[in-house]
Design an enzyme around this catalytic site. Sequence first.
Site, PDB file in Angstrom:
ATOM      1  N   ASP A 154      -7.808   1.713   3.784  1.00 54.63           N
ATOM      2  CA  ASP A 154      -8.266   0.712   2.831  1.00 54.63           C
ATOM      3  C   ASP A 154      -7.803  -0.692   3.253  1.00 54.63           C
ATOM      4  OD1 ASP A 154      -9.436   0.205   0.050  1.00 54.63           O
ATOM      5  OD2 ASP A 154      -7.484  -0.799  -0.065  1.00 54.63           O
ATOM      6  N   GLU A 162       1.024  -5.612   4.521  1.00 53.71           N
ATOM      7  CA  GLU A 162       1.561  -6.543   5.515  1.00 53.71           C
ATOM      8  C   GLU A 162       2.144  -7.781   4.819  1.00 53.71           C
ATOM      9  OE1 GLU A 162       2.070  -5.556   8.370  1.00 53.71           O
ATOM     10  OE2 GLU A 162       0.682  -3.879   8.562  1.00 53.71           O
ATOM     11  N   HIS A 165       5.701  -7.608   3.713  1.00 55.26           N
ATOM     12  CA  HIS A 165       6.744  -7.956   4.686  1.00 55.26           C
ATOM     13  C   HIS A 165       7.126  -9.439   4.585  1.00 55.26           C
ATOM     14  CE1 HIS A 165       6.757  -4.080   6.477  1.00 55.26           C
ATOM     15  NE2 HIS A 165       5.551  -4.151   6.997  1.00 55.26           N
TER      16      HIS A 165
HETATM   17 ZN   LIG Z   1       4.547  -2.413   7.518  1.00 58.77          ZN
END
Ligand SMILES: [Zn+2]
Length: 221
Positions: A154, A162, A165
């Site tokens: 997905d 991401e 992070h």
């Molecule tokens: Zn990651």
Amino acid sequence: MSHRRILTSLAGLAAAALAVPTFAAASPAPAPAAPSVSTSATRAAYTGSAQDQAATKAFYDAVMKSAQAKRAKAGNAAAAVTVTYAVDAPTFRNQINSSTSIWNSSVDNVTLVEGSSYDFYYTEGNDPRGSYASTDGHGRGYIFLDYAQSQQYDPLRITAHETGHVLGLPDHYSGPCSELMSGGGPGPSCTNAYPDANERARVDQLWANGIASAAKAAYSK
Ligand SMILES: [Zn+2]
């Protein structure tokens, strides 16, 4: 399409040297290295091992350094904590907008804002290793979103993961689908793009005392 994405398909150092995201042309920062020259030791993948955690921290440190420098320059330590990004990933424009909305409605102590004076950027392309957060050869953090992986997994979950992070969360591939930072661990059928209560609390905890404390606390035990 940016030079980078056209040239990523070409082999050789000449191509890498010319790979400049269009939005970065006016930036004082030198051209980022092409994703194709990064190694498994320098990135934190959507699907990968815990060994990528060092790369995740390097990415986070780069983003924090940029955000802190801007705050110092503005001379306003009490200003609302924001992290600014640029977008050189037109295919994922909707997912990036949605990821920003998800994160900004999920946490209180830090806000993501799109802008020209950016602390990190999103880019896109083809990489057999998939999507990841990393730093270019000049200390700038970027999130690479992979075309093929986003057809299997997905794309909104990838983008929000991401972006997690950026906010200081490490990978936790063994976690359930309800966790955003389990990434590709639960498999392609998992489409949850929201951080769970623990992840939200962790981000707010990290950012409770501003950028400097968040930069210090994230990724440390
Ligand atoms: Zn990651």
